[in-house]
Design an enzyme around this catalytic site. Structure first.
Site, PDB file in Angstrom:
ATOM      1  N   THR A  42       0.814  -1.218   0.000  1.00 33.66           N
ATOM      2  CA  THR A  42       0.000   0.000   0.000  1.00 33.66           C
ATOM      3  C   THR A  42       0.845   1.264   0.000  1.00 33.66           C
ATOM      4  O   THR A  42       0.490   2.261  -0.633  1.00 33.66           O
ATOM      5  CB  THR A  42      -0.937  -0.018   1.235  1.00 33.66           C
ATOM      6  OG1 THR A  42      -1.844  -1.100   1.067  1.00 33.66           O
ATOM      7  CG2 THR A  42      -1.719   1.268   1.374  1.00 33.66           C
ATOM      8  N   ASP A  73       1.986  -6.527  -4.495  1.00 31.29           N
ATOM      9  CA  ASP A  73       1.156  -6.653  -3.320  1.00 31.29           C
ATOM     10  C   ASP A  73       1.808  -7.780  -2.499  1.00 31.29           C
ATOM     11  O   ASP A  73       2.218  -8.790  -3.068  1.00 31.29           O
ATOM     12  CB  ASP A  73      -0.262  -7.045  -3.734  1.00 31.29           C
ATOM     13  CG  ASP A  73      -1.195  -7.094  -2.542  1.00 31.29           C
ATOM     14  OD1 ASP A  73      -1.995  -6.160  -2.407  1.00 31.29           O
ATOM     15  OD2 ASP A  73      -1.121  -8.058  -1.758  1.00 31.29           O
ATOM     16  N   SER A  74       1.881  -7.620  -1.187  1.00 32.58           N
ATOM     17  CA  SER A  74       2.677  -8.608  -0.436  1.00 32.58           C
ATOM     18  C   SER A  74       2.009  -9.975  -0.372  1.00 32.58           C
ATOM     19  O   SER A  74       2.642 -10.944   0.044  1.00 32.58           O
ATOM     20  CB  SER A  74       3.023  -8.091   0.958  1.00 32.58           C
ATOM     21  OG  SER A  74       1.935  -8.174   1.833  1.00 32.58           O
ATOM     22  N   SER A  75       0.757 -10.087  -0.805  1.00 35.18           N
ATOM     23  CA  SER A  75       0.158 -11.422  -0.891  1.00 35.18           C
ATOM     24  C   SER A  75       0.831 -12.233  -2.005  1.00 35.18           C
ATOM     25  O   SER A  75       0.693 -13.452  -2.060  1.00 35.18           O
ATOM     26  CB  SER A  75      -1.350 -11.324  -1.146  1.00 35.18           C
ATOM     27  OG  SER A  75      -1.584 -10.639  -2.363  1.00 35.18           O
ATOM     28  N   THR A 115       1.888  -4.722   4.244  1.00 38.95           N
ATOM     29  CA  THR A 115       1.761  -5.184   5.631  1.00 38.95           C
ATOM     30  C   THR A 115       1.257  -6.621   5.731  1.00 38.95           C
ATOM     31  O   THR A 115       1.506  -7.291   6.730  1.00 38.95           O
ATOM     32  CB  THR A 115       0.798  -4.273   6.426  1.00 38.95           C
ATOM     33  OG1 THR A 115      -0.482  -4.274   5.775  1.00 38.95           O
ATOM     34  CG2 THR A 115       1.321  -2.864   6.528  1.00 38.95           C
ATOM     35  N   ASP A 116       0.536  -7.086   4.684  1.00 35.33           N
ATOM     36  CA  ASP A 116      -0.137  -8.377   4.818  1.00 35.33           C
ATOM     37  C   ASP A 116       0.812  -9.533   5.127  1.00 35.33           C
ATOM     38  O   ASP A 116       0.490 -10.404   5.926  1.00 35.33           O
ATOM     39  CB  ASP A 116      -0.948  -8.694   3.547  1.00 35.33           C
ATOM     40  CG  ASP A 116      -2.181  -7.794   3.430  1.00 35.33           C
ATOM     41  OD1 ASP A 116      -2.565  -7.189   4.444  1.00 35.33           O
ATOM     42  OD2 ASP A 116      -2.740  -7.706   2.326  1.00 35.33           O
ATOM     43  N   THR A 162       3.262  -9.944  14.337  1.00 41.97           N
ATOM     44  CA  THR A 162       2.172 -10.501  13.547  1.00 41.97           C
ATOM     45  C   THR A 162       1.199  -9.374  13.211  1.00 41.97           C
ATOM     46  O   THR A 162       1.053  -8.429  13.999  1.00 41.97           O
ATOM     47  CB  THR A 162       1.495 -11.651  14.330  1.00 41.97           C
ATOM     48  OG1 THR A 162       0.614 -12.342  13.469  1.00 41.97           O
ATOM     49  CG2 THR A 162       0.728 -11.190  15.546  1.00 41.97           C
ATOM     50  N   GLN A 181      -3.451 -21.761  18.293  1.00 45.71           N
ATOM     51  CA  GLN A 181      -4.353 -20.714  17.798  1.00 45.71           C
ATOM     52  C   GLN A 181      -4.414 -19.554  18.782  1.00 45.71           C
ATOM     53  O   GLN A 181      -4.837 -18.457  18.420  1.00 45.71           O
ATOM     54  CB  GLN A 181      -5.748 -21.312  17.579  1.00 45.71           C
ATOM     55  CG  GLN A 181      -5.733 -22.330  16.464  1.00 45.71           C
ATOM     56  CD  GLN A 181      -7.042 -23.083  16.311  1.00 45.71           C
ATOM     57  OE1 GLN A 181      -8.101 -22.583  16.664  1.00 45.71           O
ATOM     58  NE2 GLN A 181      -6.965 -24.285  15.779  1.00 45.71           N
TER      59      GLN A 181
HETATM   60  N1  ASP Z   1      -2.398  -5.507   0.392  1.00 44.63           N
HETATM   61  C1  ASP Z   1      -1.311  -4.714   0.911  1.00 44.63           C
HETATM   62  C2  ASP Z   1      -0.058  -5.558   0.925  1.00 44.63           C
HETATM   63  O1  ASP Z   1       0.225  -6.257   1.858  1.00 44.63           O
HETATM   64  C3  ASP Z   1      -1.658  -4.201   2.276  1.00 44.63           C
HETATM   65  C4  ASP Z   1      -0.658  -3.221   2.851  1.00 44.63           C
HETATM   66  O2  ASP Z   1       0.384  -2.930   2.336  1.00 44.63           O
HETATM   67  O3  ASP Z   1      -0.971  -2.701   3.925  1.00 44.63           O
HETATM   68  O4  ASP Z   1       0.657  -5.528  -0.030  1.00 44.63           O
END
Ligand code: ASP
Length: 334
Positions: free
Chosen positions: A12, A58-60, A90-91, A160, A270
Site C-alpha cells: 500500500t 502486493d505482499s500477498s 503489511t499483509d 504478527t 491458535q
Molecule cells: N495488500 C497490501 C499488501 O500487503 C496491504 C498493505 O500494504 O498494507 O501488499
C-alpha cells in the site's frame, strides 16, 4: 551522516491514491527520492539516502524467491550502507521479516521493514511517520530485522499483523516492543548476535503445510498421507497445544502415519499469547510421543519461515528438529 538504503518491494505504501486502491500491482509506480522529498519533507535531513526499487508487488504475492531477492540486495550493498529500510506490504511483512531474520547470520546493522495502511500520496497517510521513524531507526545501533510501524518497533520474527483498518497494524504478543517513538526514542531491548562475518543464507524449502484445527475437521483430507510432497506440517492446535486424541474424532492415527513416513510435525497454537506445552493434556502428550515438536511461543509466521529455512539447509532430521527447538534469531523465548 549515516548512509541508509531504502528498498521498495511494493504494498500500500507504494500505491498512488488516484489509481485503484485495491490492486497495488496495477497502481504501483517506481518511487524515487524526489518523490520522497516532496511527500516526506525532512527525510533527507536524517540520513544520506539512496533508494532502489526491487519489485512492486502486493505482499500477498510474496514467495521465498522474492524474500531471497531482498536478502541478496541487502547482501550486495551490505558494506556500502549503515542500515536498510525495506518498504513492504503489511499483509505478509511478518513472514518476510521472519524469513530474513533466519537467513542473516551475524547481522550487525539494522534492517527495518515498514509500510503503511494508507498510501503515501494520501493526505491522511501513516506512511510519512512510518518512513521517518524507520529511517531514523536504521541510523541507530539496532542490529535486528525489525518492523517499525505506528511509532513502535517489533522484532520481525515476533511480530504478527493484527489489524486491517487501524494504524496500529502489528503486535508482538510474546515479546516486548524493542523501541517506541514518543517525544524521544526509547530503545528497550537489543538483540546481540554473535560477532562474526555477516552471511546471507536465504534459501527456503516451501514444501511445508499449515493446518489450523477446527472441531469436526476431516483429518483424512487435511493431513498429508506421507512426507513425499510435504516435508513438514505445522499444526495450529488449540490452547496449550491441545488436539483431539480420543474417540472417533482423533488426529493421532493420521499424525502417526505422517511422522512414520518421515514427516516433521510442529505444533503451535491458535492462542497467540504464551507458549505451547505439549505435556499439559493427553492430545499434546500423544503427539509428543509421535515425535511432534513444540513451537514454544513462536508466531506462526516464524514457525513457517524457520522450518522452510531449516529444510533448505539441512537433510538430517535430528539436526532440523534440534535447530527448530533452539532460539536462532530471538524468535522463541525457550
Ligand atoms: N495488500 C497490501 C499488501 O500487503 C496491504 C498493505 O500494504 O498494507 O501488499
Amino acid at each position: 551522516m549515516k548512509r541508509i538504503l531504502i528498498l521498495h518491494t511494493g504494498g500500500t505504501i507504494t500505491m498512488q491514491l488516484h489509481v485503484s486502491q485495491n490492486d497495488s500491482s496495477r497502481s504501483a509506480v517506481a518511487f524515487n527520492l524526489d518523490f520522497f522529498e516532496e511527500q516526506v519533507p525532512g527525510l533527507r535531513e536524517i540520513a544520506d539516502l539512496d533508494s532502489k526499487t526491487l519489485f512492486l508487488e502486493d505482499s500477498s504475492n510474496m514467495i521465498p524467491e522474492l524474500w531471497a531477492r531482498i536478502a541478496e540486495a541487502i547482501e550486495a550493498d551490505y558494506g556500502n550502507y549503515d542500515g536498510f529500510v525495506v518498504l513492504h506490504g503489511t499483509d505478509t511483512m511478518a513472514y518476510t521479516a521472519s524469513a530474513l531474520s533466519f537467513a542473516f547470520d551475524n547481522l550487525s546493522k539494522p534492517v527495518v521493514f515498514t509500510g503503511s495502511q494508507v498510501p503515501l500520496s494520501n493526505r491522511r497517510t501513516d506512511a510519512r511517520r512510518n518512513l521517518i521513524n524507520s529511517v531514523e531507526l536504521a541510523t541507530l545501533n539496532l542490529p535486528e530485522v525489525c518492523i517499525c510501524f505506528n511509532d513502535r518497533v517489533y522484532r520481525g520474527n515476533r511480530a504478527t499483523k493484527i489489524s486491517i483498518g487501524d494504524f496500529d497494524a502489528f503486535a508482538s504478543p510474546n515479546h516486548p516492543v524493542l523501541a517506541e517513538f514518543g517525544l524521544n526514542l526509547d530503545i528497550r531491548s537489543q538483540y546481540r548476535p554473535d560477532p562474526g562475518a555477516f552471511r546471507n543464507r536465504a534459501r527456503f524449502d516451501p514444501r511445508v503445510q499449515l493446518v489450523k484445527l477446527f472441531p469436526g475437521m476431516d483429518f483424512s483430507r487435511t493431513i498429508p498421507g506421507d512426507a513425499s510432497d510435504v516435508r513438514a506440517l505445522v499444526i495450529e492446535a488449540y490452547g496449550s497445544g491441545n488436539l483431539p486424541a480420543g474417540g472417533s474424532h482423533t488426529l493421532i492415527p493420521a499424525l502417526g502415519k505422517y511422522t512414520r513416513s518421515g514427516g516433521i510435525v510442529i505444533i503451535t497454537s491458535q492462542a497467540v499469547y504464551d507458549e505451547v506445552d505439549l505435556d499439559k493434556y493427553e492430545g499434546g502428550r500423544q503427539a509428543l510421543n509421535l515425535g511432534a515438536i513444540s513451537a514454544g511461543d513462536m508466531t506462526t509466521e516464524a514457525c513457517i519461515t524457520k522450518i522452510m529455512y531449516l529444510l533448505a539447509h539441512y537433510e538430517d532430521h535430528i539436526t532440523i528438529r534440534d535447530l527448530f527447538r533452539e532460539n536462532l534469531a530471538g524468535e522463541r523465548t525457550r
